[in-house]
Design an enzyme around this catalytic site. Sequence first.
Site, PDB file in Angstrom:
ATOM      1  N   ARG A  37      -6.537  -2.751  -6.956  1.00 44.98           N
ATOM      2  CA  ARG A  37      -7.155  -1.765  -6.051  1.00 44.98           C
ATOM      3  C   ARG A  37      -8.403  -1.132  -6.672  1.00 44.98           C
ATOM      4  O   ARG A  37      -9.351  -0.809  -5.961  1.00 44.98           O
ATOM      5  CB  ARG A  37      -6.140  -0.690  -5.654  1.00 44.98           C
ATOM      6  CG  ARG A  37      -5.186  -1.177  -4.571  1.00 44.98           C
ATOM      7  CD  ARG A  37      -4.195  -0.108  -4.132  1.00 44.98           C
ATOM      8  NE  ARG A  37      -3.511  -0.535  -2.914  1.00 44.98           N
ATOM      9  CZ  ARG A  37      -2.468   0.094  -2.388  1.00 44.98           C
ATOM     10  NH1 ARG A  37      -1.998   1.187  -2.961  1.00 44.98           N
ATOM     11  NH2 ARG A  37      -1.903  -0.356  -1.277  1.00 44.98           N
ATOM     12  N   LYS A 197      13.945  -8.602   6.852  1.00 46.88           N
ATOM     13  CA  LYS A 197      14.555  -8.003   8.036  1.00 46.88           C
ATOM     14  C   LYS A 197      13.690  -8.037   9.281  1.00 46.88           C
ATOM     15  O   LYS A 197      12.509  -7.734   9.233  1.00 46.88           O
ATOM     16  CB  LYS A 197      14.889  -6.542   7.726  1.00 46.88           C
ATOM     17  CG  LYS A 197      16.038  -6.403   6.745  1.00 46.88           C
ATOM     18  CD  LYS A 197      16.320  -4.964   6.479  1.00 46.88           C
ATOM     19  CE  LYS A 197      17.666  -4.820   5.765  1.00 46.88           C
ATOM     20  NZ  LYS A 197      17.948  -3.405   5.510  1.00 46.88           N
ATOM     21  N   GLY A 354       2.690  -5.833   0.766  1.00 45.65           N
ATOM     22  CA  GLY A 354       3.119  -5.774  -0.639  1.00 45.65           C
ATOM     23  C   GLY A 354       3.652  -7.084  -1.203  1.00 45.65           C
ATOM     24  O   GLY A 354       3.044  -7.689  -2.083  1.00 45.65           O
ATOM     25  N   GLY A 377       1.617  -0.731   4.252  1.00 45.80           N
ATOM     26  CA  GLY A 377       1.913  -0.139   5.558  1.00 45.80           C
ATOM     27  C   GLY A 377       0.754  -0.251   6.545  1.00 45.80           C
ATOM     28  O   GLY A 377       0.961  -0.522   7.726  1.00 45.80           O
TER      29      GLY A 377
HETATM   30  C1  3PG Z   1      -0.088   2.548  -0.244  1.00 48.00           C
HETATM   31  O1  3PG Z   1       0.097   2.532  -1.466  1.00 48.00           O
HETATM   32  O2  3PG Z   1       0.459   1.752   0.537  1.00 48.00           O
HETATM   33  C2  3PG Z   1      -1.056   3.539   0.315  1.00 48.00           C
HETATM   34  O3  3PG Z   1      -1.755   4.175  -0.711  1.00 48.00           O
HETATM   35  C3  3PG Z   1      -0.361   4.546   1.199  1.00 48.00           C
HETATM   36  O4  3PG Z   1       0.581   5.299   0.479  1.00 48.00           O
HETATM   37  P1  3PG Z   1       1.690   6.103   1.286  1.00 48.00           P
HETATM   38  O5  3PG Z   1       2.593   5.078   1.912  1.00 48.00           O
HETATM   39  O6  3PG Z   1       2.401   6.978   0.281  1.00 48.00           O
HETATM   40  O7  3PG Z   1       0.988   6.922   2.343  1.00 48.00           O
HETATM   41 MG    MG Z   2       3.250   2.565   1.018  1.00 47.12          MG
END
Ligand code: 3PG
Ligand code: MG
Length: 397
Positions: A37, A197, A354, A377
Amino acid sequence: MSNFRTLDDVDLRGKRVLLRVDLNVPMEQGRVTDTTRLDRIAPTITEISDKAGKAILLAHFGRPKGPDAKDSLRPVATELANVLGRPVAFAGDCIGEAAQKAVAAMKDGDVLCLENTRFHKEEEKNDPAFVAELARLGDIWVNDAFSAAHRAHASTEGLGHKLPAYAGRTMQAELEALNKALEAPTKPVIAIIGGAKVSTKIDLLENLVSKVDALVIGGGMANTFLHAQGVNVGKSLAEKDLAATALRILDKAQAANCAIILPVDATVAFHFAANAPSHAYGLDAIPADGMILDVGPQSVERVHSAIDDAATLVWNGPLGAFELTPFDRGTVVAARHAAARTKAGKLVSVAGGGDTVAALNQAGVAGDFSYVSTAGGAFLEWMEGKPLPGVEVLRAK
Ligand code: 3PG
Ligand code: MG
Protein backbone atom coordinates in the site's frame (compact mmCIF):
# COMPACT_ATOMS: atom_id res chain seq x y z
CA MET A 1 -12.61 9.08 -15.92
CA SER A 2 -13.40 12.46 -17.42
CA ASN A 3 -15.84 13.18 -14.62
CA PHE A 4 -13.17 13.08 -11.91
CA ARG A 5 -10.79 15.95 -11.28
CA THR A 6 -7.22 14.77 -10.97
CA LEU A 7 -3.82 16.27 -10.15
CA ASP A 8 -3.72 17.43 -13.79
CA ASP A 9 -6.43 19.97 -12.95
CA VAL A 10 -4.70 21.89 -10.16
CA ASP A 11 -1.60 24.01 -9.69
CA LEU A 12 0.03 22.42 -6.65
CA ARG A 13 2.76 25.00 -6.05
CA GLY A 14 2.66 26.29 -2.49
CA LYS A 15 -0.66 24.55 -1.81
CA ARG A 16 -1.37 22.74 1.45
CA VAL A 17 -2.65 19.41 0.12
CA LEU A 18 -4.66 17.27 2.55
CA LEU A 19 -3.95 13.86 1.05
CA ARG A 20 -6.11 10.94 2.22
CA VAL A 21 -4.09 7.74 1.88
CA ASP A 22 -4.50 4.18 3.15
CA LEU A 23 -1.74 3.50 5.67
CA ASN A 24 -3.62 0.53 7.13
CA VAL A 25 -0.70 -1.80 6.43
CA PRO A 26 0.08 -5.17 8.03
CA MET A 27 2.41 -4.76 11.02
CA GLU A 28 4.13 -7.14 13.39
CA GLN A 29 5.98 -6.02 16.50
CA GLY A 30 5.97 -2.41 15.44
CA ARG A 31 7.30 -3.06 11.94
CA VAL A 32 5.54 -2.91 8.59
CA THR A 33 5.54 -6.43 7.08
CA ASP A 34 4.10 -5.59 3.65
CA THR A 35 4.71 -2.23 1.97
CA THR A 36 2.40 -2.77 -1.03
CA ARG A 37 0.00 0.00 0.00
CA LEU A 38 2.92 2.38 0.65
CA ASP A 39 4.45 1.58 -2.74
CA ARG A 40 1.10 2.33 -4.37
CA ILE A 41 0.69 5.83 -2.89
CA ALA A 42 4.32 6.84 -3.31
CA PRO A 43 3.86 8.30 -6.83
CA THR A 44 1.10 10.67 -5.67
CA ILE A 45 3.12 11.92 -2.70
CA THR A 46 6.24 12.34 -4.82
CA GLU A 47 4.36 14.23 -7.50
CA ILE A 48 2.82 16.67 -5.01
CA SER A 49 6.21 17.20 -3.39
CA ASP A 50 8.05 17.58 -6.72
CA LYS A 51 5.49 20.14 -7.84
CA ALA A 52 6.23 22.16 -4.67
CA GLY A 53 2.99 21.33 -2.92
CA LYS A 54 2.89 20.51 0.80
CA ALA A 55 1.72 16.92 1.22
CA ILE A 56 -0.20 16.53 4.49
CA LEU A 57 -1.14 12.87 4.91
CA LEU A 58 -4.37 11.83 6.58
CA ALA A 59 -5.04 8.16 7.33
CA HIS A 60 -6.50 5.70 9.80
CA PHE A 61 -4.84 2.66 11.30
CA GLY A 62 -6.72 -0.28 12.81
CA ARG A 63 -10.04 0.22 14.54
CA PRO A 64 -9.15 2.04 17.78
CA LYS A 65 -11.90 3.27 20.08
CA GLY A 66 -9.89 6.40 20.95
CA PRO A 67 -6.20 7.30 21.22
CA ASP A 68 -4.21 4.07 21.57
CA ALA A 69 -0.41 3.91 21.25
CA LYS A 70 -0.54 0.50 19.56
CA ASP A 71 -2.42 2.07 16.64
CA SER A 72 -0.10 5.04 16.16
CA LEU A 73 0.87 5.86 12.59
CA ARG A 74 4.37 6.92 13.69
CA PRO A 75 6.13 3.63 12.71
CA VAL A 76 4.23 3.61 9.41
CA ALA A 77 5.43 7.15 8.67
CA THR A 78 9.00 5.99 9.33
CA GLU A 79 8.61 3.13 6.83
CA LEU A 80 6.96 5.47 4.33
CA ALA A 81 10.02 7.73 4.47
CA ASN A 82 12.13 4.71 3.46
CA VAL A 83 9.79 3.91 0.58
CA LEU A 84 9.76 7.53 -0.62
CA GLY A 85 13.46 8.11 -0.05
CA ARG A 86 12.63 11.49 1.46
CA PRO A 87 11.83 12.72 4.97
CA VAL A 88 8.31 12.42 6.38
CA ALA A 89 7.60 14.65 9.39
CA PHE A 90 5.06 13.49 11.96
CA ALA A 91 2.50 15.29 14.12
CA GLY A 92 1.04 13.59 17.20
CA ASP A 93 -2.53 14.64 16.42
CA CYS A 94 -4.50 15.19 13.21
CA ILE A 95 -6.24 18.36 14.45
CA GLY A 96 -5.59 21.13 16.98
CA GLU A 97 -2.36 22.86 17.90
CA ALA A 98 0.02 19.97 17.22
CA ALA A 99 -1.29 19.59 13.68
CA GLN A 100 -1.52 23.35 13.01
CA LYS A 101 2.05 23.98 14.18
CA ALA A 102 3.43 21.11 12.12
CA VAL A 103 1.63 22.35 9.00
CA ALA A 104 2.78 25.94 9.60
CA ALA A 105 6.39 24.70 9.77
CA MET A 106 6.21 23.04 6.34
CA LYS A 107 8.14 24.34 3.36
CA ASP A 108 7.01 23.80 -0.22
CA GLY A 109 7.68 20.18 -1.18
CA ASP A 110 7.64 18.87 2.41
CA VAL A 111 5.75 15.74 3.47
CA LEU A 112 3.97 15.52 6.83
CA CYS A 113 2.01 12.61 8.27
CA LEU A 114 -0.69 13.34 10.84
CA GLU A 115 -1.60 10.88 13.59
CA ASN A 116 -4.39 8.27 13.16
CA THR A 117 -7.66 10.04 12.31
CA ARG A 118 -9.60 7.34 14.22
CA PHE A 119 -8.11 8.57 17.50
CA HIS A 120 -11.07 10.96 17.28
CA LYS A 121 -14.46 9.29 17.34
CA GLU A 122 -15.77 12.18 15.21
CA GLU A 123 -13.84 10.76 12.23
CA GLU A 124 -16.15 7.78 11.76
CA LYS A 125 -19.21 9.95 12.51
CA ASN A 126 -18.20 12.33 9.71
CA ASP A 127 -18.81 15.07 12.29
CA PRO A 128 -19.02 18.53 10.63
CA ALA A 129 -17.02 20.31 13.37
CA PHE A 130 -14.24 17.72 13.02
CA VAL A 131 -14.32 18.04 9.23
CA ALA A 132 -13.94 21.81 9.67
CA GLU A 133 -10.95 21.29 12.00
CA LEU A 134 -9.27 19.11 9.39
CA ALA A 135 -10.21 21.46 6.55
CA ARG A 136 -8.46 24.45 8.10
CA LEU A 137 -5.14 22.58 7.69
CA GLY A 138 -5.38 22.49 3.90
CA ASP A 139 -6.23 24.34 0.71
CA ILE A 140 -7.35 21.31 -1.29
CA TRP A 141 -8.24 17.67 -0.57
CA VAL A 142 -6.87 14.79 -2.62
CA ASN A 143 -8.26 11.30 -2.08
CA ASP A 144 -5.84 8.50 -2.90
CA ALA A 145 -7.43 5.86 -0.69
CA PHE A 146 -9.77 3.76 -2.84
CA SER A 147 -9.49 0.98 -0.26
CA ALA A 148 -11.14 3.22 2.36
CA ALA A 149 -13.66 4.77 -0.05
CA HIS A 150 -16.52 2.56 1.17
CA ARG A 151 -16.40 4.54 4.44
CA ALA A 152 -18.25 7.87 4.65
CA HIS A 153 -15.85 9.23 7.25
CA ALA A 154 -14.60 12.80 7.78
CA SER A 155 -11.25 12.24 6.08
CA THR A 156 -12.56 9.91 3.33
CA GLU A 157 -15.72 11.82 2.38
CA GLY A 158 -16.59 14.83 4.53
CA LEU A 159 -13.58 16.86 3.40
CA GLY A 160 -14.68 16.51 -0.21
CA HIS A 161 -17.65 18.75 0.51
CA LYS A 162 -15.55 21.34 2.28
CA LEU A 163 -12.48 21.74 0.03
CA PRO A 164 -11.82 21.47 -3.71
CA ALA A 165 -11.56 17.69 -4.22
CA TYR A 166 -9.30 15.68 -6.53
CA ALA A 167 -8.50 12.01 -7.18
CA GLY A 168 -4.86 11.08 -6.47
CA ARG A 169 -2.87 9.00 -8.98
CA THR A 170 -3.58 5.68 -7.24
CA MET A 171 -7.29 6.41 -7.01
CA GLN A 172 -7.23 7.46 -10.66
CA ALA A 173 -5.52 4.21 -11.73
CA GLU A 174 -7.93 2.17 -9.64
CA LEU A 175 -11.01 3.88 -11.10
CA GLU A 176 -9.69 3.50 -14.63
CA ALA A 177 -8.98 -0.22 -14.09
CA LEU A 178 -12.35 -0.87 -12.50
CA ASN A 179 -14.10 1.01 -15.25
CA LYS A 180 -12.46 -1.25 -17.83
CA ALA A 181 -13.46 -4.31 -15.84
CA LEU A 182 -17.18 -3.85 -15.24
CA GLU A 183 -18.57 -0.47 -16.28
CA ALA A 184 -17.24 -0.31 -19.84
CA PRO A 185 -15.51 -3.64 -20.45
CA THR A 186 -14.52 -5.36 -23.66
CA LYS A 187 -16.90 -8.33 -23.89
CA PRO A 188 -17.23 -11.18 -23.17
CA VAL A 189 -16.64 -10.64 -19.46
CA ILE A 190 -15.99 -13.47 -17.04
CA ALA A 191 -15.97 -13.25 -13.25
CA ILE A 192 -14.27 -15.80 -11.02
CA ILE A 193 -15.67 -15.75 -7.51
CA GLY A 194 -14.37 -17.99 -4.77
CA GLY A 195 -13.99 -17.94 -1.02
CA ALA A 196 -15.54 -19.87 1.80
CA LYS A 197 -19.03 -18.50 2.13
CA VAL A 198 -21.98 -17.54 -0.03
CA SER A 199 -23.42 -15.57 2.89
CA THR A 200 -20.77 -12.84 2.58
CA LYS A 201 -21.18 -12.55 -1.19
CA ILE A 202 -24.90 -12.73 -1.97
CA ASP A 203 -25.18 -9.09 -3.10
CA LEU A 204 -22.02 -9.45 -5.12
CA LEU A 205 -23.21 -12.57 -6.96
CA GLU A 206 -26.62 -11.04 -7.65
CA ASN A 207 -25.04 -7.92 -9.12
CA LEU A 208 -22.50 -9.84 -11.19
CA VAL A 209 -24.94 -12.20 -12.89
CA SER A 210 -26.62 -9.17 -14.44
CA LYS A 211 -23.29 -7.73 -15.64
CA VAL A 212 -21.04 -10.57 -16.81
CA ASP A 213 -21.34 -13.21 -19.52
CA ALA A 214 -19.96 -16.05 -17.44
CA LEU A 215 -19.49 -16.56 -13.73
CA VAL A 216 -17.16 -19.18 -12.29
CA ILE A 217 -18.04 -20.12 -8.73
CA GLY A 218 -15.36 -21.91 -6.71
CA GLY A 219 -14.12 -22.31 -3.17
CA GLY A 220 -16.26 -23.42 -0.25
CA MET A 221 -19.14 -21.36 -1.60
CA ALA A 222 -19.41 -23.64 -4.63
CA ASN A 223 -20.36 -26.47 -2.26
CA THR A 224 -23.43 -24.52 -1.19
CA PHE A 225 -24.53 -24.32 -4.83
CA LEU A 226 -23.76 -28.00 -5.47
CA HIS A 227 -25.70 -29.01 -2.37
CA ALA A 228 -28.63 -26.85 -3.52
CA GLN A 229 -28.59 -28.75 -6.83
CA GLY A 230 -28.79 -32.07 -5.00
CA VAL A 231 -25.11 -33.06 -4.98
CA ASN A 232 -24.03 -34.93 -1.88
CA VAL A 233 -21.06 -32.87 -0.66
CA GLY A 234 -20.16 -35.16 2.26
CA LYS A 235 -18.53 -33.30 5.11
CA SER A 236 -17.56 -30.31 2.99
CA LEU A 237 -18.07 -26.78 4.19
CA ALA A 238 -21.48 -25.72 2.84
CA GLU A 239 -24.16 -23.30 4.03
CA LYS A 240 -27.08 -25.64 3.66
CA ASP A 241 -29.56 -23.05 4.94
CA LEU A 242 -28.69 -20.93 1.89
CA ALA A 243 -29.88 -23.48 -0.66
CA ALA A 244 -32.86 -21.31 -1.64
CA THR A 245 -30.62 -18.27 -2.04
CA ALA A 246 -28.25 -20.24 -4.24
CA LEU A 247 -31.11 -21.41 -6.46
CA ARG A 248 -32.43 -17.86 -6.73
CA ILE A 249 -29.00 -16.67 -7.91
CA LEU A 250 -28.90 -19.48 -10.50
CA ASP A 251 -32.36 -18.48 -11.75
CA LYS A 252 -31.34 -14.87 -11.97
CA ALA A 253 -28.24 -15.86 -13.94
CA GLN A 254 -30.31 -17.84 -16.40
CA ALA A 255 -32.73 -14.96 -16.88
CA ALA A 256 -29.79 -12.62 -17.50
CA ASN A 257 -28.09 -15.00 -19.92
CA CYS A 258 -25.07 -15.42 -17.65
CA ALA A 259 -23.44 -18.85 -17.86
CA ILE A 260 -22.71 -20.27 -14.41
CA ILE A 261 -19.63 -22.45 -14.25
CA LEU A 262 -19.65 -24.65 -11.17
CA PRO A 263 -17.12 -27.40 -10.42
CA VAL A 264 -17.69 -30.68 -12.28
CA ASP A 265 -15.29 -32.61 -10.09
CA ALA A 266 -13.61 -32.10 -6.75
CA THR A 267 -10.36 -32.72 -4.90
CA VAL A 268 -11.41 -34.42 -1.69
CA ALA A 269 -9.48 -35.13 1.52
CA PHE A 270 -10.55 -36.68 4.78
CA HIS A 271 -9.15 -34.09 7.10
CA PHE A 272 -8.54 -30.38 6.84
CA ALA A 273 -4.75 -30.20 6.84
CA ALA A 274 -1.88 -29.42 4.52
CA ASN A 275 -0.77 -32.49 2.55
CA ALA A 276 -3.72 -34.56 3.75
CA PRO A 277 -4.06 -37.52 1.33
CA SER A 278 -6.55 -36.57 -1.37
CA HIS A 279 -8.20 -37.79 -4.59
CA ALA A 280 -10.26 -36.34 -7.40
CA TYR A 281 -13.89 -37.48 -7.45
CA GLY A 282 -16.80 -36.91 -9.77
CA LEU A 283 -19.72 -35.07 -8.23
CA ASP A 284 -21.79 -38.24 -8.07
CA ALA A 285 -19.17 -40.01 -5.99
CA ILE A 286 -18.08 -37.63 -3.20
CA PRO A 287 -17.44 -39.87 -0.19
CA ALA A 288 -19.79 -39.27 2.74
CA ASP A 289 -16.87 -38.63 5.11
CA GLY A 290 -14.87 -36.59 2.56
CA MET A 291 -14.27 -32.86 2.38
CA ILE A 292 -13.98 -30.92 -0.88
CA LEU A 293 -10.82 -28.82 -0.47
CA ASP A 294 -10.24 -27.76 -4.06
CA VAL A 295 -11.76 -27.90 -7.52
CA GLY A 296 -10.81 -31.04 -9.44
CA PRO A 297 -8.67 -31.28 -12.62
CA GLN A 298 -11.63 -31.32 -15.03
CA SER A 299 -13.03 -28.22 -13.36
CA VAL A 300 -9.70 -26.46 -13.83
CA GLU A 301 -9.86 -27.36 -17.55
CA ARG A 302 -13.32 -25.80 -17.77
CA VAL A 303 -12.11 -22.64 -16.04
CA HIS A 304 -9.23 -22.46 -18.54
CA SER A 305 -11.50 -22.63 -21.54
CA ALA A 306 -13.87 -20.11 -19.98
CA ILE A 307 -10.91 -17.75 -19.52
CA ASP A 308 -9.89 -18.38 -23.14
CA ASP A 309 -13.37 -17.35 -24.28
CA ALA A 310 -13.25 -14.08 -22.34
CA ALA A 311 -11.79 -10.67 -23.16
CA THR A 312 -12.13 -9.34 -19.61
CA LEU A 313 -11.75 -11.10 -16.26
CA VAL A 314 -12.70 -9.94 -12.77
CA TRP A 315 -11.44 -12.17 -9.96
CA ASN A 316 -12.23 -12.27 -6.27
CA GLY A 317 -11.59 -15.17 -3.93
CA PRO A 318 -9.64 -18.45 -4.13
CA LEU A 319 -11.06 -21.61 -5.76
CA GLY A 320 -10.02 -23.90 -2.91
CA ALA A 321 -8.38 -23.98 0.51
CA PHE A 322 -5.36 -22.23 -0.99
CA GLU A 323 -3.67 -21.72 2.38
CA LEU A 324 -3.10 -25.51 2.55
CA THR A 325 -0.83 -27.20 -0.02
CA PRO A 326 -1.70 -28.89 -2.34
CA PHE A 327 -5.24 -27.49 -2.17
CA ASP A 328 -4.01 -24.21 -3.63
CA ARG A 329 -3.58 -25.99 -6.94
CA GLY A 330 -6.81 -25.03 -8.71
CA THR A 331 -6.35 -21.37 -7.75
CA VAL A 332 -2.67 -21.27 -8.69
CA VAL A 333 -3.11 -23.04 -12.04
CA ALA A 334 -6.09 -20.89 -13.05
CA ALA A 335 -4.31 -17.70 -11.94
CA ARG A 336 -1.25 -18.61 -14.01
CA HIS A 337 -3.44 -19.26 -17.01
CA ALA A 338 -5.16 -15.87 -16.64
CA ALA A 339 -1.75 -14.23 -16.23
CA ALA A 340 -0.45 -15.89 -19.42
CA ARG A 341 -3.50 -14.75 -21.41
CA THR A 342 -3.01 -11.25 -20.06
CA LYS A 343 0.67 -11.23 -21.03
CA ALA A 344 -0.30 -12.42 -24.50
CA GLY A 345 -2.54 -9.36 -24.84
CA LYS A 346 -5.72 -11.45 -25.02
CA LEU A 347 -7.23 -10.58 -21.66
CA VAL A 348 -7.79 -7.59 -19.38
CA SER A 349 -7.58 -9.05 -15.86
CA VAL A 350 -8.53 -7.27 -12.67
CA ALA A 351 -8.36 -8.87 -9.23
CA GLY A 352 -8.97 -7.63 -5.72
CA GLY A 353 -9.85 -8.53 -2.14
CA GLY A 354 -7.63 -9.60 0.75
CA ASP A 355 -7.26 -13.35 0.11
CA THR A 356 -7.16 -12.87 -3.62
CA VAL A 357 -4.00 -10.79 -3.57
CA ALA A 358 -2.36 -13.32 -1.27
CA ALA A 359 -3.38 -16.15 -3.64
CA LEU A 360 -2.01 -14.34 -6.70
CA ASN A 361 1.22 -13.65 -4.87
CA GLN A 362 1.43 -17.33 -3.97
CA ALA A 363 0.97 -18.18 -7.65
CA GLY A 364 3.70 -15.64 -8.43
CA VAL A 365 1.54 -13.80 -10.96
CA ALA A 366 0.21 -10.68 -9.18
CA GLY A 367 2.51 -8.59 -11.39
CA ASP A 368 1.13 -10.14 -14.58
CA PHE A 369 -2.51 -9.19 -14.05
CA SER A 370 -3.66 -5.95 -15.69
CA TYR A 371 -4.56 -4.55 -12.28
CA VAL A 372 -4.55 -5.89 -8.74
CA SER A 373 -6.44 -3.83 -6.21
CA THR A 374 -5.17 -3.68 -2.64
CA ALA A 375 -8.70 -2.94 -1.45
CA GLY A 376 -10.68 -5.47 0.57
CA GLY A 377 -14.11 -4.24 1.65
CA ALA A 378 -14.15 -1.40 -0.90
CA PHE A 379 -13.45 -3.82 -3.78
CA LEU A 380 -16.30 -6.07 -2.64
CA GLU A 381 -18.74 -3.16 -2.37
CA TRP A 382 -17.70 -2.01 -5.83
CA MET A 383 -18.41 -5.54 -7.14
CA GLU A 384 -21.78 -5.36 -5.43
CA GLY A 385 -22.52 -2.31 -7.55
CA LYS A 386 -22.78 0.00 -4.54
CA PRO A 387 -21.73 3.64 -4.83
CA LEU A 388 -18.63 4.29 -2.73
CA PRO A 389 -18.93 7.55 -0.74
CA GLY A 390 -15.24 8.40 -1.11
CA VAL A 391 -15.51 8.04 -4.89
CA GLU A 392 -18.91 9.70 -5.34
CA VAL A 393 -17.69 12.85 -3.61
CA LEU A 394 -14.94 13.16 -6.24
CA ARG A 395 -17.33 13.35 -9.16
CA ALA A 396 -17.07 16.79 -10.69
CA LYS A 397 -20.16 18.74 -9.76
C1 3PG B 1 -8.75 -1.72 4.78
O1 3PG B 1 -7.70 -2.02 5.36
O2 3PG B 1 -9.47 -2.55 4.20
C2 3PG B 1 -9.14 -0.28 4.72
O3 3PG B 1 -8.10 0.53 5.20
C3 3PG B 1 -10.41 -0.02 5.49
O4 3PG B 1 -10.26 -0.33 6.85
P1 3PG B 1 -11.57 -0.52 7.73
O5 3PG B 1 -12.22 -1.79 7.25
O6 3PG B 1 -11.11 -0.61 9.17
O7 3PG B 1 -12.47 0.67 7.50
MG1 MG C 1 -11.07 -4.04 6.17
